[in-house]
Scaffold this active site. Structure first.
Site, PDB file in Angstrom:
ATOM      1  N   CYS A  79      62.433  56.597 -28.869  1.00  0.00           N
ATOM      2  CA  CYS A  79      63.408  57.479 -28.216  1.00  0.00           C
ATOM      3  C   CYS A  79      64.307  56.680 -27.255  1.00  0.00           C
ATOM      4  O   CYS A  79      65.174  55.945 -27.695  1.00  0.00           O
ATOM      5  CB  CYS A  79      62.705  58.644 -27.534  1.00  0.00           C
ATOM      6  SG  CYS A  79      63.788  60.074 -27.302  1.00  0.00           S
ATOM      7  N   HIS A 167      59.228  61.066 -31.693  1.00  0.00           N
ATOM      8  CA  HIS A 167      57.982  60.729 -30.975  1.00  0.00           C
ATOM      9  C   HIS A 167      56.799  60.762 -31.944  1.00  0.00           C
ATOM     10  O   HIS A 167      56.277  61.831 -32.250  1.00  0.00           O
ATOM     11  CB  HIS A 167      57.746  61.719 -29.828  1.00  0.00           C
ATOM     12  CG  HIS A 167      58.693  61.541 -28.687  1.00  0.00           C
ATOM     13  ND1 HIS A 167      58.451  60.671 -27.641  1.00  0.00           N
ATOM     14  CD2 HIS A 167      59.910  62.099 -28.440  1.00  0.00           C
ATOM     15  CE1 HIS A 167      59.473  60.716 -26.791  1.00  0.00           C
ATOM     16  NE2 HIS A 167      60.368  61.569 -27.253  1.00  0.00           N
ATOM     17  N   GLU A 169      53.821  59.901 -31.313  1.00  0.00           N
ATOM     18  CA  GLU A 169      52.570  60.096 -30.585  1.00  0.00           C
ATOM     19  C   GLU A 169      52.171  61.553 -30.451  1.00  0.00           C
ATOM     20  O   GLU A 169      51.014  61.841 -30.154  1.00  0.00           O
ATOM     21  CB  GLU A 169      52.652  59.443 -29.191  1.00  0.00           C
ATOM     22  CG  GLU A 169      53.613  60.100 -28.219  1.00  0.00           C
ATOM     23  CD  GLU A 169      55.049  59.621 -28.314  1.00  0.00           C
ATOM     24  OE1 GLU A 169      55.814  59.821 -27.360  1.00  0.00           O
ATOM     25  OE2 GLU A 169      55.425  59.047 -29.356  1.00  0.00           O
TER      26      GLU A 169
END
Length: 509
Positions: A79, A167, A169
Protein backbone atom coordinates in the site's frame (compact mmCIF):
# COMPACT_ATOMS: atom_id res chain seq x y z
CA UNK A 1 21.77 -16.32 14.55
CA UNK A 2 17.99 -16.29 14.06
CA UNK A 3 17.02 -15.28 10.54
CA UNK A 4 14.38 -12.58 10.33
CA UNK A 5 12.16 -10.40 8.20
CA UNK A 6 12.30 -6.68 8.95
CA UNK A 7 9.02 -4.73 8.84
CA UNK A 8 9.26 -0.94 8.57
CA UNK A 9 6.20 0.71 10.09
CA UNK A 10 4.64 3.84 8.57
CA UNK A 11 1.82 3.95 11.14
CA UNK A 12 -0.63 1.50 9.58
CA UNK A 13 -3.32 -0.13 11.73
CA UNK A 14 -2.37 -3.38 9.96
CA UNK A 15 1.39 -3.42 10.70
CA UNK A 16 1.09 -5.83 13.64
CA UNK A 17 -1.07 -8.04 11.48
CA UNK A 18 1.73 -8.31 8.90
CA UNK A 19 4.06 -9.44 11.68
CA UNK A 20 1.55 -12.01 12.91
CA UNK A 21 1.14 -13.46 9.41
CA UNK A 22 4.91 -13.73 8.99
CA UNK A 23 5.22 -15.55 12.31
CA UNK A 24 2.38 -17.90 11.42
CA UNK A 25 4.79 -19.15 8.75
CA UNK A 26 7.28 -19.98 11.57
CA UNK A 27 9.53 -17.12 10.49
CA UNK A 28 10.77 -14.54 13.00
CA UNK A 29 10.22 -10.85 12.24
CA UNK A 30 10.60 -7.49 13.96
CA UNK A 31 8.81 -4.16 13.52
CA UNK A 32 10.74 -0.88 13.50
CA UNK A 33 9.56 2.69 12.85
CA UNK A 34 10.43 3.69 9.26
CA UNK A 35 12.87 6.35 10.56
CA UNK A 36 14.66 4.08 13.06
CA UNK A 37 16.07 1.38 10.82
CA UNK A 38 18.49 -0.85 12.80
CA UNK A 39 21.87 -2.06 11.62
CA UNK A 40 21.26 -4.73 9.01
CA UNK A 41 23.31 -7.92 9.21
CA UNK A 42 23.17 -11.33 7.56
CA UNK A 43 20.28 -12.42 9.79
CA UNK A 44 17.95 -10.12 7.78
CA UNK A 45 16.47 -12.07 4.86
CA UNK A 46 14.00 -9.51 3.52
CA UNK A 47 12.20 -6.23 4.24
CA UNK A 48 8.50 -5.29 4.13
CA UNK A 49 7.27 -1.67 4.01
CA UNK A 50 3.89 -1.29 5.75
CA UNK A 51 0.86 0.75 4.78
CA UNK A 52 0.16 4.15 6.32
CA UNK A 53 -2.64 6.62 7.09
CA UNK A 54 -0.42 9.27 5.44
CA UNK A 55 -0.05 10.15 1.75
CA UNK A 56 3.15 10.15 -0.33
CA UNK A 57 1.78 13.36 -1.89
CA UNK A 58 1.95 15.29 1.39
CA UNK A 59 4.74 17.80 1.96
CA UNK A 60 5.60 15.91 5.13
CA UNK A 61 5.37 12.44 3.55
CA UNK A 62 7.17 9.73 5.54
CA UNK A 63 10.44 9.04 3.71
CA UNK A 64 12.60 6.11 4.82
CA UNK A 65 16.27 5.85 3.95
CA UNK A 66 16.30 2.71 1.80
CA UNK A 67 19.88 3.14 0.55
CA UNK A 68 21.10 0.15 2.55
CA UNK A 69 18.04 -1.97 1.75
CA UNK A 70 16.84 -1.61 -1.86
CA UNK A 71 18.69 -4.04 -4.19
CA UNK A 72 20.56 -5.51 -1.17
CA UNK A 73 17.54 -7.39 0.25
CA UNK A 74 14.27 -8.64 -1.22
CA UNK A 75 11.81 -5.77 -0.66
CA UNK A 76 8.00 -5.76 -0.59
CA UNK A 77 6.08 -2.50 -0.38
CA UNK A 78 2.47 -2.81 0.86
CA UNK A 79 0.00 0.00 0.00
CA UNK A 80 1.87 3.16 1.17
CA UNK A 81 5.12 1.20 0.77
CA UNK A 82 4.23 0.41 -2.86
CA UNK A 83 3.22 4.02 -3.55
CA UNK A 84 6.44 5.30 -1.99
CA UNK A 85 8.60 3.00 -4.13
CA UNK A 86 6.82 4.25 -7.24
CA UNK A 87 6.31 7.98 -6.47
CA UNK A 88 9.84 8.75 -5.28
CA UNK A 89 11.61 6.69 -7.94
CA UNK A 90 10.13 8.34 -11.03
CA UNK A 91 6.47 7.30 -11.04
CA UNK A 92 3.36 9.24 -10.04
CA UNK A 93 0.76 8.81 -7.31
CA UNK A 94 -2.48 10.81 -7.41
CA UNK A 95 -5.75 11.03 -5.52
CA UNK A 96 -7.80 8.11 -6.77
CA UNK A 97 -10.85 8.88 -8.89
CA UNK A 98 -12.54 5.86 -7.34
CA UNK A 99 -11.47 5.55 -3.71
CA UNK A 100 -11.07 1.83 -3.26
CA UNK A 101 -11.81 0.49 0.20
CA UNK A 102 -12.80 -3.07 1.02
CA UNK A 103 -13.00 -6.16 -1.14
CA UNK A 104 -11.84 -6.17 -4.77
CA UNK A 105 -10.91 -8.88 -7.25
CA UNK A 106 -7.80 -9.17 -9.37
CA UNK A 107 -8.74 -9.02 -13.04
CA UNK A 108 -5.18 -9.66 -14.28
CA UNK A 109 -2.47 -11.70 -12.58
CA UNK A 110 0.98 -12.59 -13.95
CA UNK A 111 1.28 -16.02 -12.35
CA UNK A 112 4.72 -16.45 -13.94
CA UNK A 113 5.99 -13.87 -11.48
CA UNK A 114 7.26 -15.66 -8.38
CA UNK A 115 5.37 -13.32 -6.02
CA UNK A 116 2.06 -14.43 -7.58
CA UNK A 117 2.84 -18.13 -8.01
CA UNK A 118 -0.30 -20.13 -7.20
CA UNK A 119 -2.55 -17.03 -7.00
CA UNK A 120 -5.81 -17.42 -8.94
CA UNK A 121 -6.74 -14.90 -11.65
CA UNK A 122 -9.89 -13.65 -9.87
CA UNK A 123 -8.39 -13.66 -6.37
CA UNK A 124 -10.15 -11.49 -3.77
CA UNK A 125 -7.97 -8.81 -2.15
CA UNK A 126 -8.54 -6.09 0.44
CA UNK A 127 -7.99 -2.48 -0.60
CA UNK A 128 -7.64 0.47 1.78
CA UNK A 129 -6.34 3.57 0.05
CA UNK A 130 -7.45 6.97 -1.23
CA UNK A 131 -4.36 7.44 -3.43
CA UNK A 132 -3.45 5.29 -6.39
CA UNK A 133 -0.39 4.76 -8.59
CA UNK A 134 -1.25 6.33 -11.95
CA UNK A 135 2.17 5.88 -13.55
CA UNK A 136 5.07 3.61 -12.64
CA UNK A 137 8.73 4.32 -13.45
CA UNK A 138 9.96 2.96 -16.80
CA UNK A 139 11.69 -0.11 -15.40
CA UNK A 140 8.66 -1.22 -13.32
CA UNK A 141 6.57 -4.10 -14.70
CA UNK A 142 2.87 -4.31 -13.77
CA UNK A 143 2.09 -7.86 -12.59
CA UNK A 144 -1.49 -7.54 -11.27
CA UNK A 145 -4.54 -5.30 -11.78
CA UNK A 146 -8.12 -4.99 -10.53
CA UNK A 147 -11.05 -3.59 -12.52
CA UNK A 148 -10.48 -0.12 -11.00
CA UNK A 149 -6.75 -0.17 -10.24
CA UNK A 150 -4.38 -0.83 -13.13
CA UNK A 151 -1.28 -0.96 -10.92
CA UNK A 152 -2.39 -3.38 -8.22
CA UNK A 153 1.13 -4.87 -8.14
CA UNK A 154 4.49 -4.41 -9.85
CA UNK A 155 8.08 -5.65 -9.85
CA UNK A 156 11.13 -3.53 -10.53
CA UNK A 157 12.99 -5.01 -13.52
CA UNK A 158 16.27 -6.65 -12.51
CA UNK A 159 15.53 -6.27 -8.79
CA UNK A 160 13.91 -8.33 -6.06
CA UNK A 161 11.68 -5.33 -5.34
CA UNK A 162 7.88 -5.56 -5.44
CA UNK A 163 4.97 -3.30 -4.62
CA UNK A 164 1.30 -4.22 -4.02
CA UNK A 165 -1.55 -1.75 -3.46
CA UNK A 166 -3.67 -4.23 -1.47
CA UNK A 167 -3.25 -5.75 2.00
CA UNK A 168 -2.31 -9.47 1.88
CA UNK A 169 -2.18 -9.63 5.69
CA UNK A 170 -5.92 -9.18 6.28
CA UNK A 171 -8.37 -12.07 6.37
CA UNK A 172 -10.37 -10.71 3.41
CA UNK A 173 -7.41 -11.14 1.03
CA UNK A 174 -8.24 -14.80 0.51
CA UNK A 175 -4.85 -15.80 -0.95
CA UNK A 176 -2.82 -13.26 0.99
CA UNK A 177 -1.05 -15.95 2.98
CA UNK A 178 0.07 -17.62 -0.26
CA UNK A 179 1.51 -14.32 -1.51
CA UNK A 180 3.34 -13.68 1.77
CA UNK A 181 4.70 -17.23 1.75
CA UNK A 182 5.91 -16.71 -1.82
CA UNK A 183 7.83 -13.63 -0.70
CA UNK A 184 9.13 -14.89 2.65
CA UNK A 185 9.91 -18.53 1.86
CA UNK A 186 10.45 -18.71 -1.90
CA UNK A 187 12.00 -15.29 -2.53
CA UNK A 188 13.71 -14.48 0.80
CA UNK A 189 14.63 -18.13 1.41
CA UNK A 190 13.54 -18.28 5.07
CA UNK A 191 13.72 -21.78 6.57
CA UNK A 192 10.49 -21.64 8.66
CA UNK A 193 12.23 -23.02 11.74
CA UNK A 194 11.13 -20.42 14.32
CA UNK A 195 8.94 -22.53 16.63
CA UNK A 196 8.03 -22.46 20.36
CA UNK A 197 10.66 -25.14 21.05
CA UNK A 198 13.38 -23.22 19.19
CA UNK A 199 12.37 -20.01 20.99
CA UNK A 200 12.61 -21.74 24.39
CA UNK A 201 16.01 -23.27 23.62
CA UNK A 202 17.45 -19.98 22.34
CA UNK A 203 15.94 -17.86 25.13
CA UNK A 204 17.14 -20.14 27.94
CA UNK A 205 20.69 -19.97 26.55
CA UNK A 206 20.46 -16.15 26.24
CA UNK A 207 19.09 -15.78 29.78
CA UNK A 208 21.84 -17.95 31.23
CA UNK A 209 24.50 -15.94 29.40
CA UNK A 210 22.97 -12.58 30.39
CA UNK A 211 22.16 -13.31 34.05
CA UNK A 212 25.00 -15.66 35.01
CA UNK A 213 24.85 -16.30 38.76
CA UNK A 214 22.89 -13.14 39.58
CA UNK A 215 19.61 -13.17 41.48
CA UNK A 216 16.36 -12.17 39.75
CA UNK A 217 13.05 -11.00 41.18
CA UNK A 218 9.79 -11.14 39.23
CA UNK A 219 6.35 -9.74 39.98
CA UNK A 220 3.70 -12.37 39.32
CA UNK A 221 0.16 -11.33 38.48
CA UNK A 222 -1.54 -14.68 38.02
CA UNK A 223 -1.86 -14.01 34.29
CA UNK A 224 -0.46 -15.81 31.26
CA UNK A 225 2.47 -13.49 30.51
CA UNK A 226 4.07 -13.32 33.96
CA UNK A 227 3.49 -17.05 34.51
CA UNK A 228 5.22 -18.06 31.26
CA UNK A 229 8.06 -15.60 31.96
CA UNK A 230 8.50 -17.13 35.44
CA UNK A 231 8.64 -20.73 34.19
CA UNK A 232 11.04 -19.79 31.37
CA UNK A 233 13.36 -18.04 33.84
CA UNK A 234 13.04 -20.92 36.32
CA UNK A 235 14.15 -23.32 33.55
CA UNK A 236 17.16 -21.09 32.88
CA UNK A 237 18.34 -20.11 36.39
CA UNK A 238 16.38 -22.22 38.90
CA UNK A 239 16.48 -20.99 42.53
CA UNK A 240 18.19 -17.72 41.55
CA UNK A 241 14.64 -16.56 40.72
CA UNK A 242 12.27 -15.29 43.42
CA UNK A 243 8.69 -14.44 42.45
CA UNK A 244 6.58 -11.94 44.38
CA UNK A 245 2.78 -12.02 44.14
CA UNK A 246 1.17 -8.87 45.58
CA UNK A 247 -2.47 -8.83 46.66
CA UNK A 248 -3.50 -5.26 45.85
CA UNK A 249 -7.06 -5.87 47.04
CA UNK A 250 -8.26 -5.52 43.44
CA UNK A 251 -7.90 -9.14 42.32
CA UNK A 252 -10.78 -11.49 41.50
CA UNK A 253 -12.56 -13.29 44.33
CA UNK A 254 -10.26 -15.76 46.17
CA UNK A 255 -7.65 -15.27 43.44
CA UNK A 256 -4.74 -14.51 45.75
CA UNK A 257 -5.04 -17.83 47.59
CA UNK A 258 -5.83 -20.01 44.55
CA UNK A 259 -3.07 -18.59 42.34
CA UNK A 260 -0.45 -18.86 45.11
CA UNK A 261 -1.37 -22.52 45.50
CA UNK A 262 -1.07 -23.22 41.76
CA UNK A 263 2.36 -21.54 41.56
CA UNK A 264 3.72 -23.60 44.43
CA UNK A 265 2.57 -26.70 42.57
CA UNK A 266 4.74 -25.58 39.63
CA UNK A 267 7.89 -25.59 41.75
CA UNK A 268 8.36 -21.80 41.67
CA UNK A 269 9.84 -19.93 44.61
CA UNK A 270 6.93 -17.55 45.39
CA UNK A 271 6.38 -14.99 48.15
CA UNK A 272 2.80 -13.81 48.70
CA UNK A 273 2.27 -10.26 50.03
CA UNK A 274 -1.06 -8.99 51.43
CA UNK A 275 -1.01 -5.23 50.71
CA UNK A 276 -4.76 -4.62 50.40
CA UNK A 277 -5.00 -1.99 53.13
CA UNK A 278 -2.16 0.13 51.73
CA UNK A 279 -3.77 0.21 48.26
CA UNK A 280 -7.21 1.03 49.67
CA UNK A 281 -5.87 3.86 51.79
CA UNK A 282 -3.93 5.44 48.89
CA UNK A 283 -6.94 5.15 46.55
CA UNK A 284 -9.50 6.57 48.99
CA UNK A 285 -11.60 9.28 47.39
CA UNK A 286 -9.88 9.07 43.95
CA UNK A 287 -12.22 8.89 40.95
CA UNK A 288 -10.08 9.91 37.93
CA UNK A 289 -9.15 6.74 35.96
CA UNK A 290 -5.64 7.82 34.99
CA UNK A 291 -4.89 8.92 38.57
CA UNK A 292 -6.13 5.55 39.85
CA UNK A 293 -3.86 3.72 37.40
CA UNK A 294 -0.85 5.80 38.46
CA UNK A 295 -1.53 5.27 42.19
CA UNK A 296 -1.98 1.51 41.72
CA UNK A 297 1.27 1.38 39.73
CA UNK A 298 3.17 3.48 42.27
CA UNK A 299 1.98 1.57 45.34
CA UNK A 300 2.74 -1.73 43.60
CA UNK A 301 6.31 -0.59 42.88
CA UNK A 302 6.76 0.66 46.46
CA UNK A 303 5.42 -2.61 47.88
CA UNK A 304 7.47 -4.65 45.46
CA UNK A 305 10.59 -2.63 46.30
CA UNK A 306 10.20 -3.27 50.04
CA UNK A 307 9.77 -7.02 49.49
CA UNK A 308 12.59 -7.32 46.95
CA UNK A 309 14.98 -5.62 49.40
CA UNK A 310 14.36 -8.50 51.79
CA UNK A 311 16.15 -10.72 49.27
CA UNK A 312 19.92 -10.17 49.34
CA UNK A 313 21.94 -9.23 46.26
CA UNK A 314 19.12 -9.00 43.71
CA UNK A 315 20.45 -7.59 40.40
CA UNK A 316 17.62 -8.10 37.89
CA UNK A 317 13.91 -7.35 37.70
CA UNK A 318 12.03 -9.66 35.32
CA UNK A 319 8.84 -8.47 33.61
CA UNK A 320 6.22 -10.20 31.48
CA UNK A 321 6.27 -7.47 28.82
CA UNK A 322 5.08 -8.78 25.43
CA UNK A 323 5.63 -7.44 21.91
CA UNK A 324 2.41 -5.38 21.52
CA UNK A 325 3.35 -3.53 24.76
CA UNK A 326 6.69 -2.61 23.19
CA UNK A 327 5.25 -1.61 19.81
CA UNK A 328 2.48 0.54 21.33
CA UNK A 329 5.09 2.44 23.34
CA UNK A 330 7.01 3.49 20.21
CA UNK A 331 5.22 5.85 17.86
CA UNK A 332 6.06 6.42 14.22
CA UNK A 333 5.54 10.19 14.59
CA UNK A 334 6.83 10.70 18.13
CA UNK A 335 4.96 9.94 21.37
CA UNK A 336 1.33 9.16 20.67
CA UNK A 337 -1.53 10.52 22.77
CA UNK A 338 -1.95 8.66 26.04
CA UNK A 339 -5.13 6.61 25.85
CA UNK A 340 -4.23 4.62 28.96
CA UNK A 341 -0.98 4.28 30.87
CA UNK A 342 0.59 0.89 30.22
CA UNK A 343 1.58 -0.99 33.35
CA UNK A 344 4.51 -2.87 31.78
CA UNK A 345 6.33 -0.20 29.77
CA UNK A 346 8.05 2.97 30.87
CA UNK A 347 10.98 1.87 32.98
CA UNK A 348 11.54 1.95 36.72
CA UNK A 349 11.89 4.75 39.24
CA UNK A 350 15.48 5.67 40.00
CA UNK A 351 15.35 4.24 43.52
CA UNK A 352 14.99 0.71 42.13
CA UNK A 353 18.56 0.04 41.08
CA UNK A 354 17.77 -3.10 39.13
CA UNK A 355 18.48 -4.15 35.57
CA UNK A 356 15.51 -5.24 33.45
CA UNK A 357 15.08 -8.64 31.81
CA UNK A 358 12.03 -9.26 29.59
CA UNK A 359 12.13 -12.80 28.18
CA UNK A 360 8.82 -12.47 26.28
CA UNK A 361 9.16 -8.98 24.80
CA UNK A 362 9.38 -10.31 21.24
CA UNK A 363 6.21 -12.46 21.41
CA UNK A 364 2.54 -11.81 20.69
CA UNK A 365 -0.03 -13.10 23.21
CA UNK A 366 -0.96 -16.21 21.20
CA UNK A 367 2.76 -17.01 20.83
CA UNK A 368 3.20 -16.68 24.61
CA UNK A 369 0.46 -19.28 25.05
CA UNK A 370 2.14 -21.63 22.56
CA UNK A 371 5.46 -21.27 24.40
CA UNK A 372 3.63 -21.92 27.69
CA UNK A 373 2.14 -25.09 26.23
CA UNK A 374 5.59 -26.26 25.14
CA UNK A 375 6.76 -25.56 28.72
CA UNK A 376 3.88 -27.81 29.93
CA UNK A 377 2.16 -25.07 31.94
CA UNK A 378 -1.39 -26.09 32.83
CA UNK A 379 -4.34 -25.03 30.66
CA UNK A 380 -5.98 -23.49 33.75
CA UNK A 381 -3.29 -20.76 33.59
CA UNK A 382 -2.68 -20.59 29.83
CA UNK A 383 -6.39 -20.45 29.05
CA UNK A 384 -7.11 -17.59 31.46
CA UNK A 385 -8.64 -14.45 30.07
CA UNK A 386 -6.44 -11.34 30.14
CA UNK A 387 -6.95 -9.26 33.27
CA UNK A 388 -5.97 -5.57 33.51
CA UNK A 389 -2.86 -4.68 35.52
CA UNK A 390 -4.84 -2.27 37.78
CA UNK A 391 -7.39 -5.05 38.32
CA UNK A 392 -10.89 -4.21 39.53
CA UNK A 393 -9.68 -0.69 40.29
CA UNK A 394 -10.52 0.35 36.72
CA UNK A 395 -13.78 -1.60 36.70
CA UNK A 396 -15.15 0.42 39.60
CA UNK A 397 -16.15 3.63 37.85
CA UNK A 398 -15.95 5.82 40.96
CA UNK A 399 -13.89 5.96 44.13
CA UNK A 400 -12.70 2.60 45.44
CA UNK A 401 -13.85 1.19 48.79
CA UNK A 402 -13.57 -2.34 50.23
CA UNK A 403 -17.37 -2.66 50.01
CA UNK A 404 -17.42 -1.79 46.29
CA UNK A 405 -14.63 -4.29 45.70
CA UNK A 406 -16.65 -6.94 47.57
CA UNK A 407 -19.71 -6.26 45.39
CA UNK A 408 -17.74 -6.38 42.13
CA UNK A 409 -15.80 -9.50 43.13
CA UNK A 410 -19.07 -11.31 43.84
CA UNK A 411 -20.63 -10.17 40.53
CA UNK A 412 -17.49 -11.05 38.55
CA UNK A 413 -17.28 -14.48 40.20
CA UNK A 414 -20.88 -15.35 39.24
CA UNK A 415 -20.31 -14.14 35.63
CA UNK A 416 -16.97 -15.91 35.05
CA UNK A 417 -18.10 -19.14 36.70
CA UNK A 418 -21.30 -18.97 34.64
CA UNK A 419 -19.29 -18.72 31.41
CA UNK A 420 -17.36 -21.83 32.47
CA UNK A 421 -20.46 -23.78 33.54
CA UNK A 422 -22.25 -23.01 30.25
CA UNK A 423 -19.20 -23.95 28.14
CA UNK A 424 -18.78 -20.36 26.90
CA UNK A 425 -15.51 -19.37 28.61
CA UNK A 426 -13.22 -20.48 25.77
CA UNK A 427 -15.36 -18.66 23.18
CA UNK A 428 -14.55 -15.36 24.90
CA UNK A 429 -11.23 -13.46 24.77
CA UNK A 430 -11.92 -11.36 27.86
CA UNK A 431 -14.87 -10.94 30.21
CA UNK A 432 -15.63 -9.02 33.36
CA UNK A 433 -18.06 -6.77 35.15
CA UNK A 434 -18.08 -3.01 35.71
CA UNK A 435 -19.58 -1.32 38.78
CA UNK A 436 -21.22 1.84 37.45
CA UNK A 437 -21.36 5.16 39.34
CA UNK A 438 -25.16 5.22 39.11
CA UNK A 439 -27.95 3.74 41.17
CA UNK A 440 -31.39 2.72 40.00
CA UNK A 441 -34.80 2.14 41.51
CA UNK A 442 -35.92 -1.44 41.89
CA UNK A 443 -38.42 -3.59 43.75
CA UNK A 444 -37.48 -6.57 45.90
CA UNK A 445 -40.41 -8.27 47.60
CA UNK A 446 -42.75 -5.43 48.44
CA UNK A 447 -39.96 -2.95 49.09
CA UNK A 448 -38.53 -0.19 46.94
CA UNK A 449 -34.76 -0.44 46.47
CA UNK A 450 -32.22 2.12 45.26
CA UNK A 451 -29.04 0.20 44.55
CA UNK A 452 -26.09 -0.27 42.18
CA UNK A 453 -26.02 -1.02 38.45
CA UNK A 454 -23.42 -3.41 37.01
CA UNK A 455 -22.46 -3.87 33.36
CA UNK A 456 -21.26 -7.22 32.03
CA UNK A 457 -18.65 -7.18 29.24
CA UNK A 458 -17.50 -10.06 27.02
CA UNK A 459 -15.42 -9.60 23.86
CA UNK A 460 -13.82 -11.68 21.12
CA UNK A 461 -10.34 -10.71 19.93
CA UNK A 462 -7.04 -12.15 18.76
CA UNK A 463 -4.63 -9.81 20.51
CA UNK A 464 -6.70 -7.08 22.14
CA UNK A 465 -5.90 -4.51 19.45
CA UNK A 466 -9.46 -4.76 18.09
CA UNK A 467 -12.43 -6.52 19.66
CA UNK A 468 -16.09 -7.35 19.00
CA UNK A 469 -18.72 -7.92 21.67
CA UNK A 470 -19.79 -11.54 22.05
CA UNK A 471 -23.37 -12.50 21.20
CA UNK A 472 -23.96 -14.47 24.40
CA UNK A 473 -27.23 -16.46 24.49
CA UNK A 474 -30.21 -14.55 25.91
CA UNK A 475 -30.94 -17.49 28.22
CA UNK A 476 -27.43 -17.24 29.67
CA UNK A 477 -27.65 -13.47 30.18
CA UNK A 478 -31.07 -13.84 31.82
CA UNK A 479 -29.67 -16.47 34.20
CA UNK A 480 -26.64 -14.33 35.07
CA UNK A 481 -28.81 -11.27 35.72
CA UNK A 482 -31.11 -13.28 37.95
CA UNK A 483 -28.24 -14.86 39.89
CA UNK A 484 -26.39 -11.57 40.38
CA UNK A 485 -29.43 -9.61 41.58
CA UNK A 486 -30.53 -12.42 43.93
CA UNK A 487 -27.11 -13.24 45.36
CA UNK A 488 -25.16 -9.97 45.46
CA UNK A 489 -26.32 -7.55 48.12
CA UNK A 490 -26.22 -4.00 46.76
CA UNK A 491 -27.05 -4.71 43.08
CA UNK A 492 -30.54 -4.41 41.59
CA UNK A 493 -29.86 -3.96 37.86
CA UNK A 494 -27.62 -5.72 35.27
CA UNK A 495 -26.86 -4.43 31.75
CA UNK A 496 -24.78 -5.95 28.91
CA UNK A 497 -22.20 -3.91 26.98
CA UNK A 498 -22.57 -4.26 23.18
CA UNK A 499 -19.76 -1.89 22.11
CA UNK A 500 -16.84 -2.94 19.89
CA UNK A 501 -13.21 -1.75 19.93
CA UNK A 502 -12.81 0.67 18.25
CA UNK A 503 -14.49 3.04 18.97
CA UNK A 504 -14.88 1.81 22.58
CA UNK A 505 -12.03 0.19 24.53
CA UNK A 506 -12.33 -3.22 26.19
CA UNK A 507 -12.13 -1.74 29.69
CA UNK A 508 -14.36 1.19 30.64
CA UNK A 509 -11.51 3.13 32.27
Amino acid sequence: MTEKILILDFGSQYTQLIARRVRELNVYCEIFPYNKIPDLDESVKGVILSGSPYSVRDEKALKPDLSGIKTRFPLLGVCYGAQYLSHFYGGEVALSGTREYGRANLSFVNTDNELFSGISSNSQVWMSHGDTIVRVPENYNIIASTHDVKVAAYQVAGEQTWGIQFHPEVYHSTEGKTLLKNFIVNICGCKQDWTPDSFIETTIAELQAKIGNDKVVLGLSGGVDSSVAAVLLHKAIGRQLTCIFVDNGLLRKNEFESVLESYKGMGLNVIGVDAKNEFYSQLAGVTDPETKRKIIGRVFIETFDVESHKIEDVVWLAQGTIYPDVIESVSVKGPSATIKSHHNVGGLPDFMKLKIVEPLNLLFKDEVRRVGKALEISDSILGRHPFPGPGLGIRILSDITPEKVRILQDVDDIFIQGLKDWGLYNDVWQAGAMLLPVQSVGVMGDERTYENVVALRAVQSTDGMTADWVHLPYEFLAKMSNNIINRVKGVNRVVYDISSKPPATIEWE
